[in-house]
Design an enzyme around this catalytic site. Structure first.
Site, PDB file in Angstrom:
ATOM      1  N   TYR A   1      28.518   2.458  29.616  1.00 18.61           N
ATOM      2  CA  TYR A   1      28.474   1.314  29.621  1.00 18.61           C
ATOM      3  C   TYR A   1      28.810   0.611  31.222  1.00 18.61           C
ATOM      4  CZ  TYR A   1      30.306  -3.702  28.771  1.00 18.61           C
ATOM      5  OH  TYR A   1      30.438  -5.055  28.665  1.00 18.61           O
TER       6      TYR A   1
ATOM      7  N   GLU B   1      25.386  -7.407  31.518  1.00 19.09           N
ATOM      8  CA  GLU B   1      25.908  -6.027  30.830  1.00 19.09           C
ATOM      9  C   GLU B   1      24.578  -5.037  30.579  1.00 19.09           C
ATOM     10  OE1 GLU B   1      26.812  -6.889  26.733  1.00 19.09           O
ATOM     11  OE2 GLU B   1      28.699  -6.125  27.044  1.00 19.09           O
TER      12      GLU B   1
END
Lengths: 409, 295
Positions: free
Chosen positions: A133, A221
Site C-alpha cells: 500500500y 493512493e
C-alpha cells in the site's frame, strides 16, 4: 510503542476515499484518469484503455492479448462486489461482458441508489506475487504532506489501521525540499517492504510525490501496489482526487469535473456555483456560512427531523441567488419542509426575504417554509415576509422545531 | 487590552481597490480601524476611499509605518500577497480570501512558521476584531461589544450568531478571531488559546470548533493547563462522514475529525460544551461567576 501507533492512527484520518471511497467532493478522478495522470509522471501502470463502446472494448482486449480485466468506471465504493469488475481469458468474453456492463446500473451497499456505467476500463491482468500500500496525502495535524506505506496492500487501509496500526509507516515530505531517497529507503525498511522491491519503490514514490504536488492532488493512493512474480512493481489500482480550489491552474481536470459528480442535484449546484451537499433526508436547509449551516442541520436533527441537504447561500447573496437556492432544494422530491436560517453580516436580510418571496411566487411552493433571519436589515426582511405563508422564527432552535413539526404534521 | 490588534494597529489592505476590498475597507474605516494604505500593483500614487494606494507592500510600509495587513486578493494571487507582506516585515497578516489551494497553503504556512517573523491568520476566515478598537475582517461590526471574553472560531457566521447572543446577554469581547475553515491554517486554536491565556484583559475564552482535523483536540490538551475558564461549541455534530460541509476543512475522515471526539476532548479538559448556541452566554456567566469576576 503507544506514541507511534497513535501518530499512525491520526494520519489515517485523511485516508477517506480509500477502499470504500466516498470523498463527497466533485474532483475524485476515475481510475482510468488516475492511471493516465500517474503514467504521465512515469509511474508504471497496467496497459489498457477506456471506452464506452462494446465493440471497441473487444478490440482493446484483443490488442492486450485477451487476458484482461474489465472495470466499470463509476465513482462508488463496493464496485467489485456490485459486479463491476471481472477477469477474462479471451477478448470475446470481455466484449460480451462489456456489452452487458455499459449502460447498466450498479448498486452496492455503499451506494444503494447505484450509478450507471458509462465508461469501462479494459486493462491487462497483473500477476500479483505480493501486494503493498502506498499513498501521498496531507497530514493536517502536521500541516505537511506525507507518504504512507504498508506491506499490507490489497485491503481496506482503514481496516489495517485498526487491526495492525504498526504496519503503517508515514514519511513526512519537507515543503521546501521534497522527499529524499534515503527517507524513502528508511520508510520502506521500517514498513518491511521486501528488499528486492525497494529500489523500484523509491523511484515510484518519488514520482508519486511529484504527481501529487504538480497535480494539486488531495490524495494519491495505490492499493494494491503490486509486485509481479518476476519482481516488477506496478500500480495495479490507483485513486487520485484533486483539490477543487486548484482547478484554476488545471484546465485539463476542470473539464472532467462535471463528469465525476455523484448526484444530479449536486451536479446542478456545482453548475450554479452553490455549495450544496445532498444528505438524503426530507427537511431542506438553506443558511449562510458553513458553520451556521452545519449548526442548522444539527438543530434539525435535535428537533427530530432528517436534513435533506447542506446548502450555504454564500456571503452577500442577492435575491436572485436565494431564489436559485430554493429552486435547487426543490429539485429533491423528498423535501417536505424548508428551513431558512440567515445571520446577515454582509448578507442583507431584506435581499434574502425578496429571494424567498420570488421563489414562493415562481415555484408555487406548497411545503411549509420557516425563516429565521437575523442581523443586517433583519427588520426590513421580516417586514417583507410578514403576512405571507412564510412562518417566522426568532431563534434557529425555534425555527428547527417549527419546520420539523409542520413538515411531519 | 486585546490580542494581536488594537487601536494602535496600522492596517494595509491588499486588494483594496477590488469589489470586495473596497466594500470591506469602507466598513473597516467606518468601524474606526486605522486603514493607512492600500496595495494594488499598477495603481500606486492614486487615492481610493480617501486612502493612499501603493504598488508594493514594501513602499507602503516605509511611507505609512503600517504594522499589519488584511488580504482580499483573489485566491490565485493570495499566497504571493502573503509572502510579500512577510518580506516587507509586517508582523501580522489576516488572509480573508477563500479558495486558496491547499498545496499553496502548505508551502506558505510552513515558510512563515520557519522564519517566525509574521503571524498569518486564515485563509478563508472572517478575520479579527478587537471591539471598539480595530476590525481587520469582514464581520458586521455592530454586533460586537467591548468586554472581557476572548473568542476563537473556524466559522464566520456561526461566530456572529454566538457573539450576538453574548452581546445581547451583556457579555462583551476582548478580541474575536476567525482562524478559518481550511485544512491548513496560518494560526491554530492552540496558538490563540495561548495568547488569550497571556492576555490580562481576557477573563474567559469561547472556542467554536467544527468537524474535521484534530485542532480542537490539540487545543483541549493545552486548555488543561490554562488558568482561565473556556466554554466550547462544536458544529456539525450530525454531519455524515466523508462529506465536505462547505468549508474545505470540514470533513470527517475515517475516525478523525468527528464532533464526538472534539466534544469529549474538550469535556475531558474541563470545558463545558454547549449543546445549543443559545446556551453559551449562560455557561460563560456561570464560569465567570465562579471566578468572582463581574461582566
Amino acid at each position: 510503542m503507544p506514541e507511534r501507533s497513535r501518530e499512525h492512527a491520526s494520519a489515517l484520518g485523511f485516508l477517506i476515499g480509500s477502499g470504500q471511497g466516498n470523498l463527497g467532493t466533485r474532483m475524485k478522478l476515475h481510475e482510468y484518469q488516475s492511471k493516465e495522470l500517474l503514467s504521465r509522471f512515469g509511474v508504471p501502470v497496467p496497459a489498457g484503455d477506456v471506452t464506452n463502446d462494446p465493440a471497441e472494448a473487444a478490440e482493446i482486449a484483443r490488442k492486450l492479448g485477451g487476458k484482461v480485466v474489465v472495470k466499470a468506471q463509476v465513482l462508488m465504493g463496493g464496485r467489485g462486489k456490485a459486479g463491476g469488475v471481472k477477469l477474462f481469458n479471451t477478448a470475446e468474453e470481455a466484449g460480451e461482458f462489456a456489452k452487458a456492463l455499459i449502460g447498466k446500473r450498479l448498486v452496492s451497499n455503499q451506494n444503494p441508489d447505484g450509478m450507471v456505467v458509462e465508461k469501462i476500463l479494459i486493462a491487462e491482468q497483473v500477476d500479483i506475487a505480493k501486494e503493498f500500500y502506498v499513498a501521498v496525502l496531507l497530514d493536517r495535524a502536521a500541516q505537511r504532506n506525507i507518504v504512507m506505506l504498508s506491506a499490507k496492500g490489497g485491503m481496506d487501509i482503514e481496516e489495517v489501521a485498526e487491526t495492525d496500526p504498526e504496519s503503517i509507516v508515514k514519511i513526512p515530505i519537507d515543503p521546501a525540499w521534497g522527499i529524499a531517497d534515503f527517507e524513502i529507503r528508511e520508510g520502506l525498511a521500517e514498513a518491511n517492504i521486501p528488499i528486492e522491491a525497494r529500489s523500484q519503490m523509491v523511484t515510484m514514490i518519488k514520482r508519486l510525490v511529484k504527481a501529487y504536488i504538480e497535480a494539486d492532488a488531495e490524495m494519491v493512493e495505490i492499493n494494491p501496489c503490486a509486485m509481479t512474480p518476476d519482481g516488477k512493481i506496478i500500480a495495479a489500482d490507483a485513486k487520485v482526487s484533486i483539490d477543487d480550489n486548484a482547478l484554476f491552474r488545471h484546465a485539463d481536470y476542470k473539464a472532467t469535473s462535471a463528469e465525476s459528480a455523484e448526484d444530479p442535484i449536486e451536479e446542478e449546484a456545482a453548475r450554479r456555483g452553490i455549495a450544496y451537499v445532498r444528505l438524503g433526508g426530507d427537511i431542506g436547509i438553506i443558511g449562510n456560512g458553513a458553520g451556521l449551516v452545519m449548526c442548522s442541520l444539527d438543530e434539525i436533527n435535535a428537533a427530530g427531523g432528517n436534513p435533506a441537504d447542506f446548502l450555504d447561500v454564500g456571503g452577500g447573496a442577492q435575491a436572485e441567488r436565494v431564489k436559485s437556492c430554493v429552486e435547487l432544494i426543490m429539485m429533491d422530491p423528498n423535501v417536505k419542509g424548508l428551513l431558512i436560517n440567515i445571520f446577515g453580516g454582509i448578507t442583507r436580510c431584506d435581499e434574502v426575504a425578496k429571494g424567498i418571496l420570488a421563489a414562493l411566487d415562481e415555484l408555487n411552493l406548497t411545503i411549509p417554509v420557516v425563516a429565521r433571519i437575523e442581523g443586517t436589515a433583519a427588520e426590513e426582511g421580516r417586514a417583507l415576509l410578514a403576512g405571507t405563508k412564510i412562518v417566522p422564527a426568532q431563534t434557529m432552535q425555534e425555527a428547527a422545531e417549527k419546520v420539523v413539526k409542520l413538515a411531519y404534521a | 487590552m486585546a490580542i494581536l490588534v488594537d487601536r494602535n494597529t496600522r492596517v494595509l489592505v491588499c486588494g483594496m481597490t477590488g469589489r470586495e476590498g473596497s466594500f470591506h475597507t469602507q466598513q473597516m474605516i467606518d468601524y474606526g480601524t486605522q486603514v493607512v494604505g492600500g496595495i494594488t500593483p499598477g495603481k500606486g500614487g492614486t487615492t481610493h476611499l480617501g486612502v493612499p494606494v501603493f504598488d508594493t507592500v514594501q513602499e507602503a510600509v516605509e511611507k505609512t509605518q503600517a504594522n499589519a495587513a488584511v488580504i482580499f486578493v483573489p485566491a490565485p494571487f493570495a499566497p504571493d500577497s502573503v509572502l510579500e507582506c512577510e518580506a516587507s516585515g509586517l508582523p501580522f497578516v489576516s488572509l480573508i480570501t477563500e479558495g486558496v489551494p491547499t498545496q499553496d497553503m502548505v508551502r506558505v504556512v510552513n515558510r512563515l512558521r520557519q522564519n517566525g517573523t509574521t503571524r498569518l491568520l486564515g485563509g478563508n476566515c472572517a478575520g479579527i476584531i478587537s471591539p471598539g478598537q480595530c476590525k481587520m475582517g469582514i464581520m458586521p461590526g455592530h454586533i460586537f461589544k467591548q468586554g472581557d471574553v476572548g473568542l476563537v472560531s473556524r466559522s464566520g457566521t456561526l461566530t456572529y450568531e454566538i457573539v450576538w447572543e453574548m452581546t445581547r446577554a451583556g457579555i462583551g469581547q476582548t478580541t474575536c478571531i476567525g482562524i478559518g475553515g481550511d485544512p491548513v491554517a496560518g494560526t491554530r486554536f492552540i496558538e490563540v488559546m495561548r495568547m488569550f491565556e497571556a492576555d490580562p484583559d481576557s477573563k474567559a475564552v469561547v472556542l467554536i470548533g467544527e468537524i474535521g482535523g484534530s485542532d480542537e483536540e490539540a487545543a483541549a490538551e493545552y486548555i488543561k493547563t490554562m488558568t482561565k475558564p473556556v466554554v466550547g461549541f462544536i458544529s456539525g455534530r450530525t454531519a455524515p462522514p466523508g462529506k465536505r460541509m462547505g468549508h474545505a476543512g470540514a470533513i470527517i475522515s475515517g475516525n478523525t475529525g468527528t464532533a464526538k471526539s472534539k466534544v469529549s476532548a474538550l469535556e475531558g479538559a474541563g470545558v463545558p460544551v454547549a449543546d445549543k448556541t443559545s446556551d453559551i452566554p449562560r455557561l460563560l456567566l456561570k464560569a465567570l461567576e465562579r471566578l468572582g469576576v463581574g461582566v
